[in-house]
Design a protein around this motif. Structure first.
Motif, PDB file in Angstrom:
ATOM      1  N   PRO A  67      52.956  96.888  75.260  1.00 33.49           N
ATOM      2  CA  PRO A  67      51.762  96.633  74.618  1.00 33.49           C
ATOM      3  C   PRO A  67      51.469  97.683  73.562  1.00 33.49           C
TER       4      PRO A  67
ATOM      5  N   GLU B 246      45.368 103.225  67.913  1.00 34.42           N
ATOM      6  CA  GLU B 246      45.499 102.142  68.730  1.00 34.42           C
ATOM      7  C   GLU B 246      46.897 102.109  69.481  1.00 34.42           C
TER       8      GLU B 246
ATOM      9  N   ASP C 280      48.909  93.394  83.926  1.00 30.85           N
ATOM     10  CA  ASP C 280      47.598  93.291  83.501  1.00 30.85           C
ATOM     11  C   ASP C 280      46.598  93.845  84.226  1.00 30.85           C
TER      12      ASP C 280
ATOM     13  N   LYS D 244      44.267  95.341  74.452  1.00 33.64           N
ATOM     14  CA  LYS D 244      43.679  94.193  75.237  1.00 33.64           C
ATOM     15  C   LYS D 244      44.740  93.101  74.808  1.00 33.64           C
ATOM     16  N   PRO D 245      46.003  93.221  74.992  1.00 30.47           N
ATOM     17  CA  PRO D 245      47.017  92.150  74.452  1.00 30.47           C
ATOM     18  C   PRO D 245      46.848  90.949  75.427  1.00 30.47           C
ATOM     19  N   PRO D 246      47.253  89.629  74.888  1.00 29.52           N
ATOM     20  CA  PRO D 246      47.216  88.510  75.835  1.00 29.52           C
ATOM     21  C   PRO D 246      47.767  88.786  77.290  1.00 29.52           C
TER      22      PRO D 246
ATOM     23  N   GLU E 282      45.961  92.570  63.686  1.00 26.65           N
ATOM     24  CA  GLU E 282      44.484  92.385  63.486  1.00 26.65           C
ATOM     25  C   GLU E 282      43.578  93.625  63.533  1.00 26.65           C
TER      26      GLU E 282
ATOM     27  N   PRO F 213      41.127  92.918  69.162  1.00 28.80           N
ATOM     28  CA  PRO F 213      42.381  92.496  68.587  1.00 28.80           C
ATOM     29  C   PRO F 213      43.355  92.233  69.767  1.00 28.80           C
ATOM     30  N   SER F 214      44.226  91.034  69.764  1.00 28.30           N
ATOM     31  CA  SER F 214      45.281  90.870  70.798  1.00 28.30           C
ATOM     32  C   SER F 214      46.623  91.255  70.131  1.00 28.30           C
ATOM     33  N   LYS F 215      46.719  91.565  68.896  1.00 29.22           N
ATOM     34  CA  LYS F 215      47.964  92.108  68.363  1.00 29.22           C
ATOM     35  C   LYS F 215      47.483  93.041  67.335  1.00 29.22           C
TER      36      LYS F 215
ATOM     37  N   ALA G 273      35.849  89.576  70.520  1.00 27.24           N
ATOM     38  CA  ALA G 273      36.771  89.765  71.105  1.00 27.24           C
ATOM     39  C   ALA G 273      37.821  90.698  70.476  1.00 27.24           C
TER      40      ALA G 273
ATOM     41  N   VAL H 177      48.421  97.026  71.548  1.00 26.45           N
ATOM     42  CA  VAL H 177      46.806  97.052  71.776  1.00 26.45           C
ATOM     43  C   VAL H 177      46.617  97.230  73.320  1.00 26.45           C
TER      44      VAL H 177
END
Length: 670
Positions: free
Chosen positions: A68, A438, A275, A72-74, A429, A424-426, A422, A70
């Motif tokens: 990871p 981060e 997760d 909050k990754p997918p 962003e 950033p997921s990557k 939301a 970030v």
């Protein structure tokens, strides 16, 4: 009035323009100089400051993934952690270099496109040559105590053969990999133990891969001696291929060599629930450490969204890895902290009684330690080592207690409705200036702090500020390590020349269990089924206790089935280690052989717009051969009038097996 004075008083148009032009030019030069100064790189830093890689046994070309980057990754999708043959992929740690100006501001990321970069990494494994782990040496109960050496019968120069140290490796360029960058050549008692490799990606960033999960013993010694309870953490004659060490780089930018703040990489066990976030992360622990030491200031305000909500939501997120936590905080429970309506109430200033009710459930004071049902229901550092200790149960750390207290008293910002969109997921962003922080946070956000007995990735030395040169920077040691004698004492760790100061390759992971599989198979819940079959627990966020099986998942999402059957399937959890059988030594050996066959908890579509079922379900994914074996297994039939015994509910095969594991863990009935 003289002619000269008259000209000064009444300048000509030409003179005025010339003077104005000079002022404008000076202003332009000033702005240019300021911009140039802001864009001039005077030093560089590697981020993350502490990177995290994890072992796996896939040897496929694509048998790894980047850890990871970030917070909050997918979500990890079903099957994503295994290769096409079902082997477990390794998690790689990726490092980047950022250039900073004289004000300490980020200017840009440095890559081979704009700088000359050479990376260097030195991995080592010193576990077998270090001291036994019995309990955290820094807790009050250990005053005057000490730990003997592992492999104490190996003396003198022979002890060097217990250290797996292949030396440093360097790499420079883009898209590089190969034998020249592999950590081969390190040996344990004459047996070669590879520790991983270096690669670079398409941008020239560093990628560190750890070992393939090889643990073993050249001498054939057992992984656990039942007559010596501490040996499940300290198997003499054994090695594993976890490791850690410094990450350095030399950088030339615009033809000038600039100083670079180094980083560190740790290679830990697999993350079986990628997760699920622990209640206190390793990043949280470091923030608490830096605040206590004065490196960071105590926050003047408490934010509900940033400081309180995570302490609640993580309890509910843990529903996917422990049955007791699912019953207490999961969907359909009284305290489902992932229910928007519940959270909206708890954020509201007018709900003082509700906030106080929740606050009073937390174990925020040492004197509350013996109240077993206080939140969070986790074991503490002393559990299994000291019978009468307030640290047998986890106590909420001081900074978290402060935020909870302010919240309960109404002294907080209700910023819940003002939440941003939301996250950033990557990393791309994330604004450039925020990317280093981060990266530093994301790497440690998915690692655990407590309970340090010893833990999953790293253990109790990480809560000492002397380990660091700056926040998220390990203090490097380039001199030989001191010999602390046959017994490492509590007094020695406090000295300025003790092991909690400068670190060398392998110095962080050496405190951990050897082999790691032994502690992993022991870090369960259910040790006290007479109190509760599921709680307290150790580290379910990384090593699950009870999980939603694929068979039950299919029932839950099948709308054609009776609702009662679907609800029962959702509430049901199966033991994560259910295929492991036999005595503690048997199960350690099985974990050594089959760590890759353990289920990984991954995201699958749930049920939308239904209060009883989440929209995303986290389900155990097994290798195909093990999934088929479970499908074919016929469940035991039981007389409906026969009540299961507590040890059966907790997942133990027999009372005798429970007692054997209790003895190994040092657990006594309370």
């Amino acid at each position: 009035m003289s002619e000269k004075m008259e000209k000064l008083k009444n300048p000509s148009r030409r003179h005025f323009l010339r003077q104005s032009g000079m002022v404008a030019a000076a202003s332009l030069l000033s702005r240019f100089a300021k911009a140039n100064e802001e864009n001039r790189i005077v030093r560089a830093k590697i981020h993350p400051g502490i990177g995290v890689a994890r072992i796996g046994n896939s040897t496929e070309a694509d048998g790894f993934f980047i850890g990871p980057e970030v917070v909050k990754p997918p979500f990890t999708q079903a099957g994503a952690t295994r290769d096409k043959k079902g082997a477990l992929k390794r998690q790689a740690a990726r490092f980047r270099i950022y250039g900073y100006n004289a004000k300490g501001q980020v200017v840009k990321e440095l890559t081979p496109d704009n700088a000359t970069i050479q990376w260097q990494v030195h991995l080592a494994n010193k576990k077998a040559a270090w001291y036994r782990f019995t309990s955290a040496l820094d807790i009050p109960e250990n005053e005057g105590n000490g730990n003997p050496r592992r492999n104490a019968k190996v003396k003198g120069e022979e002890r060097k053969r217990l250290v797996i140290d292949p030396g440093a490796r360097s790499i420079s360029g883009k898209n590089l990999s190969g034998k020249a960058y592999q950590f081969n050549g390190g040996k344990f008692m004459g047996v070669e133990v590879p520790l991983g490799e270096l690669r670079t990606d398409e941008k020239g960033r560093l990628v560190v891969l750890g070992g393939l999960g090889k643990s073993g013993t050249p001498s054939g010694s057992p992984p656990y001696d039942p007559t010596d309870g501490d040996t499940f953490n300290n198997a003499d004659g054994w090695y594993d291929d976890t490791s850690d060490g410094p990450v350095r780089a030399s950088v030339e930018c615009d033809g000038e060599k600039i100083p670079v703040d180094p980083a560190w990489v740790i290679v830990g066990p697999p993350n079986y629930a990628p997760d699920v976030i622990g209640w206190r992360t390793l990043h949280d622990l470091l923030i608490h450490t830096y605040t206590a030491s004065g490196w960071l200031t105590v926050p003047r305000k408490t934010s509900f969204t940033k400081d309180v909500y995570p302490l609640l939501q993580r309890l509910s997120n843990l529903q996917w890895v422990n049955k007791g936590l699912a019953d207490t905080y999961g969907a359909g429970s009284d305290w489902n902290f992932e229910d928007p309506a519940v959270i909206a109430k708890l954020a509201e200033k007018s709900q003082r009684a509700m906030r106080r009710e929740v606050y009073d459930k937390f174990r925020v004071r040492e004197e509350d330690s013996n109240e077993r049902t206080r939140w969070p229901m986790f074991y503490g550092d002393a559990f299994g080592s000291f019978t009468d200790s307030p640290r047998n149960n986890f106590i909420v750390p001081e900074l978290s207690s402060l935020h909870l207290k302010r919240w309960a008293d109404g002294e907080y910002d209700n910023d819940w409705e003002a939440r941003a969109s939301a996250p950033p997921s990557k990393l791309e962003e994330v604004p450039l200036k925020q990317q280093p922080a981060e990266l530093d946070k994301a790497a440690l956000h998915f690692c655990l702090a407590d309970a340090f007995h010893p833990g999953c990735e790293l253990t109790w030395p990480m809560r000492h500020a002397t380990v660091y040169s700056a926040p998220f920077r390990i203090k490097h040691r380039d001199t030989p390590e001191k010999d602390y004698g046959d017994n490492l004492t509590e007094a020695q760790i406090k000295k300025l020349d003790g092991p909690l100061h400068g670190q060398g390759p392998g110095d962080l992971s050496k405190w951990m269990a050897i082999p790691w599989q032994g502690d992993t198979v022991f870090c369960r819940s259910g040790y006290e089924p007479e109190f509760d079959p599921y709680l307290p627990t150790f580290w379910p966020a990384r090593v699950p206790n009870h999980v939603l099986s694929e068979a039950d998942y299919r029932i839950v999402v099948d709308a054609r089935l009776p609702r009662a059957e679907r609800l029962a399937a959702f509430k049901r959890r199966v033991n994560w280690v259910r295929h492991m059988k036999g005595s503690p030594p048997d199960q350690i050996l099985q974990m050594v052989r089959e760590f890759d066959k353990m289920g990984v908890i991954e995201a699958r579509p749930g049920v939308r717009d239904d209060a009883d079922f989440p929209a995303i379900l986290f389900v155990e994914t097994l290798p195909p051969e093990l999934a088929k074996a479970f499908e074919a297994a016929v469940p035991k039939t039981r007389n409906p009038n026969e009540k299961p015994k507590p040890f059966e509910v907790a997942g133990w095969e027999s009372a005798e097996q429970l007692e054997a594991f209790r003895k190994a863990r040092g657990v006594k009935k309370r």
